[in-house]
Motif scaffolding. Structure first.
Motif, PDB file in Angstrom:
ATOM      1  N   TYR A  85       0.866  -1.045  -0.121  1.00 18.78           N
ATOM      2  CA  TYR A  85       0.020   0.111   0.094  1.00 18.78           C
ATOM      3  C   TYR A  85       0.814   1.077   0.040  1.00 18.78           C
ATOM      4  N   MET A  86       0.537   2.222  -0.704  1.00 20.08           N
ATOM      5  CA  MET A  86       1.032   3.547  -0.798  1.00 20.08           C
ATOM      6  C   MET A  86       0.097   4.513  -0.514  1.00 20.08           C
ATOM      7  N   VAL A  87       0.343   5.455   0.396  1.00 25.93           N
ATOM      8  CA  VAL A  87      -0.475   6.445   0.873  1.00 25.93           C
ATOM      9  C   VAL A  87      -0.024   7.972   0.736  1.00 25.93           C
ATOM     10  N   THR A  88      -0.620   8.556   0.370  1.00 26.04           N
ATOM     11  CA  THR A  88      -0.081  10.064  -0.098  1.00 26.04           C
ATOM     12  C   THR A  88      -1.176  10.952  -0.218  1.00 26.04           C
ATOM     13  N   THR A  89      -0.654  12.314  -0.254  1.00 26.46           N
ATOM     14  CA  THR A  89      -1.375  13.737  -0.638  1.00 26.46           C
ATOM     15  C   THR A  89      -1.159  14.289  -1.912  1.00 26.46           C
ATOM     16  N   ASN A  90      -2.150  14.600  -2.427  1.00 24.59           N
ATOM     17  CA  ASN A  90      -2.172  15.506  -3.682  1.00 24.59           C
ATOM     18  C   ASN A  90      -2.546  16.676  -2.950  1.00 24.59           C
ATOM     19  N   ALA A  91      -1.322  17.667  -2.771  1.00 22.20           N
ATOM     20  CA  ALA A  91      -1.548  19.102  -2.030  1.00 22.20           C
ATOM     21  C   ALA A  91      -2.078  19.965  -2.915  1.00 22.20           C
ATOM     22  N   SER A  92      -2.248  19.787  -4.116  1.00 21.50           N
ATOM     23  CA  SER A  92      -2.869  20.726  -4.952  1.00 21.50           C
ATOM     24  C   SER A  92      -4.493  20.746  -5.027  1.00 21.50           C
ATOM     25  N   THR A  93      -4.757  19.419  -4.791  1.00 21.96           N
ATOM     26  CA  THR A  93      -6.359  19.017  -4.901  1.00 21.96           C
ATOM     27  C   THR A  93      -6.927  18.692  -3.558  1.00 21.96           C
ATOM     28  N   GLY A  94      -5.791  18.816  -2.435  1.00 20.91           N
ATOM     29  CA  GLY A  94      -6.269  18.662  -1.075  1.00 20.91           C
ATOM     30  C   GLY A  94      -6.638  17.181  -0.611  1.00 20.91           C
ATOM     31  N   GLU A  95      -6.556  15.973  -1.738  1.00 19.22           N
ATOM     32  CA  GLU A  95      -7.186  14.780  -1.368  1.00 19.22           C
ATOM     33  C   GLU A  95      -5.894  13.910  -0.861  1.00 19.22           C
ATOM     34  N   ASN A  96      -6.385  13.305   0.382  1.00 18.12           N
ATOM     35  CA  ASN A  96      -5.419  11.830   0.665  1.00 18.12           C
ATOM     36  C   ASN A  96      -6.117  10.694   0.125  1.00 18.12           C
ATOM     37  N   PHE A  97      -5.181  10.021  -0.693  1.00 21.19           N
ATOM     38  CA  PHE A  97      -5.699   8.621  -1.050  1.00 21.19           C
ATOM     39  C   PHE A  97      -4.322   7.553  -0.929  1.00 21.19           C
ATOM     40  N   GLN A 116     -10.319  12.378   5.307  1.00 22.16           N
ATOM     41  CA  GLN A 116      -9.573  12.995   6.352  1.00 22.16           C
ATOM     42  C   GLN A 116      -8.617  14.065   6.001  1.00 22.16           C
ATOM     43  N   ASP A 117      -8.525  15.193   6.469  1.00 19.01           N
ATOM     44  CA  ASP A 117      -7.833  16.209   5.945  1.00 19.01           C
ATOM     45  C   ASP A 117      -6.321  16.230   6.366  1.00 19.01           C
ATOM     46  N   GLY A 118      -5.614  17.340   6.158  1.00 15.83           N
ATOM     47  CA  GLY A 118      -4.293  17.087   6.612  1.00 15.83           C
ATOM     48  C   GLY A 118      -3.345  16.534   5.501  1.00 15.83           C
ATOM     49  N   ASP A 138      -9.264  17.154  13.975  1.00 12.93           N
ATOM     50  CA  ASP A 138     -10.075  15.870  14.304  1.00 12.93           C
ATOM     51  C   ASP A 138     -11.583  16.422  14.140  1.00 12.93           C
ATOM     52  N   ALA A 139     -12.448  15.507  14.611  1.00 15.19           N
ATOM     53  CA  ALA A 139     -13.825  15.807  14.654  1.00 15.19           C
ATOM     54  C   ALA A 139     -14.152  17.067  15.675  1.00 15.19           C
TER      55      ALA A 139
END
Length: 493
Positions: A85-97, A116-118, A138-139
């Protein structure tokens, strides 16, 4: 065996590592470059070979019009039950995936989003459950290292996001990773910003939800007070155990140009630092909490020098990269040559110019290439961003073909020298030194020096991006340009 830091040179920031099948696998950030997330393999944590990239399809990460230092941030790689598994952020779209594969040498899945943000996300697996963490909110609106349980098949949150640690007090808490070692959960993170104040801190708990108690002597690893010292910016690390049971931290860091020259243009590189646990279960790292230039570790192997880069191998372009999403019909990459079809998109804009580049991996060396030009412009570039890059090039003007050296600093262009050529082919040369680049052209008449550019203007201290210099081939205009006899040789420091 004595090894020297960095163990992976050049612009390969934010390393993350996992173990599987007797090997170590590492990923690094790629930002606006494509393919995304370079992927490496090693038997010993010191010698790393690039085996490909994780994000190889435009559908896996939106990079259109992404400015320098945007795009794909801080990946984490983990292994569970034969699947990576590789998890990352596209900082330009704000998406974690995250994406996954059962074949580390093959293709990876389409992205699975997590709400989830960040940034700087990580995964932790235990007892059939999957946990996702990032530096976010967090929530209840609390900022810090935020964690939730997820459905690993769908990315759906199975619990609210909860802040489990707010760090040791440094700014920009990021890069959280969770480990279970013995009876303790260790939460390691970075603080201080990915600059000269960068540091690694950690806390521990008997529960994966906390509460977490910070290491009494945080930061556990930093070079922020070692000045003057060529290695700076140590931080953003991942903890790994080797086959002999010894622990290490793989982290990013950077090398200054020289002892009293506080500029770095090679980008953030990968450093390896030994870790020791005490009887109470706390760990220390490095040489009095700092990363040194070399260490002696157990193992019967030798650290390999940087190889010469050329077009000789059938898959020579495996380690090369494009800007954003390339149109592959513009490239003919074969053993022995690179055929580039130019467009009107230039290196000065956040599009996808005809460009293919290789990360600069050391301060001193020589890059050269032969090219043939009929119209437009083409050449070699030292590229940091749209605003900062240097070229040695051939171009056709009203009176014929010329060779030139052009510096672009802060968006201001300066041609240092331009000379006419009698033919349409020449060898372009870049000689690299820690403080500067020297540009020249070689024809049948000999070699002519065209100009010099100071490397500090391509550094993160002066140029805004925090990536690193890419040595690239490019073409502009309605042309087709053949590059041959490419060579990149380093005089290692």
């Amino acid at each position: 065996m004595i090894y020297h830091n960095p163990v992976l040179k050049g612009f390969y920031p934010d390393p993350s590592v996992c173990c599987a099948n007797g090997m170590y696998y590492m990923v690094c950030s790629s930002f606006q470059y494509f393919p995304g997330v370079p992927l490496f393999e090693s038997k010993d944590l010191v010698n790393w070979s690039q085996i490909g990239h994780v994000l190889t399809r435009p559908s896996q990460a939106a990079l259109e019009q992404v400015p320098s230092s945007g795009g794909v941030f801080a990946p984490t790689i983990r292994h569970l039950n034969g699947r990576f598994y590789m998890v990352t952020t596209n900082a330009s779209t704000g998406e974690n995936f995250y994406v996954y594969t059962d074949d580390i040498h093959g293709a990876w899945s389409d992205p699975v989003a997590v709400a989830q943000d960040g940034i700087d996300p990580s995964l932790y697996f235990e007892a059939g459950n999957a946990y996702f963490m990032s530096n976010g909110t967090d929530a209840d609106g609390v900022n810090g290292v935020v964690q939730c349980q997820i459905d690993l098949a769908t990315g759906e949150k199975l619990s609210p996001s909860r802040c489990i640690w707010q760090g040791s007090g440094g700014r920009f808490l990021e890069s959280p990773h969770l480990y279970r070692i013995g009876d303790w959960y260790y939460l390691m993170a970075a603080e201080g910003g990915t600059e000269y104040g960068h540091m690694i801190t950690y806390a521990r708990s008997k529960s994966l939800w906390g509460s977490f108690t910070g290491y009494p002597h945080n930061p556990v690893l930093t070079n922020r007070n070692k000045a003057p010292y060529p290695i700076q910016g140590i931080g953003h690390g991942d903890l790994v155990q080797d086959a002999r049971g010894n622990w290490h931290i793989l982290s990013l860091g950077f090398r200054q140009q020289a002892l009293w020259m506080a500029f770095h243009h090679l980008g953030r590189e990968v450093f390896l630092t030994p870790v020791t646990f005490d009887e109470e279960g706390w760990f220390t790292a490095g040489t009095d909490g700092t990363t040194a230039e070399c260490y002696d570790i157990a193992g019967d192997f030798a650290q390999k020098p940087l190889p010469e880069r050329s077009f000789a191998a059938p898959d020579w372009y495996r380690e090369w990269c494009f800007l954003r999403h390339p149109r592959m019909e513009q490239y003919g990459l074969t053993q022995g040559s690179a055929l580039l079809h130019g467009t009107e998109v230039t290196l000065d804009e956040p599009g996808s110019p005809t460009f293919i580049g290789l990360r600069q991996q050391d301060f001193s060396g020589t890059v050269q290439c032969v090219l043939e030009l009929d119209k437009g412009e083409a050449g070699l570039t030292c590229y940091m961003s749209e605003q900062e890059h240097y070229e040695v090039a051939l171009r056709r003007g009203e009176t014929g073909i010329t060779a030139l050296c052009r510096l672009n600093i802060g968006g201001v262009h300066q041609i240092q020298k331009e000379i006419p050529l009698t033919g349409n082919s020449a060898r372009l040369v870049i000689r690299m030194e820690p403080a500067c680049y020297h540009f020249s052209v070689v024809t049948e008449s000999g070699e002519t020096h065209l100009g010099t550019g100071q490397s500090k203007y391509l550094s993160s201290e002066i140029s805004s991006p925090f990536t690193g210099v890419i040595l690239g081939l490019y073409a502009v205009g309605d042309n087709t340009v053949r590059f041959t006899n490419f060579s990149c040789v380093y005089t290692e420091t």
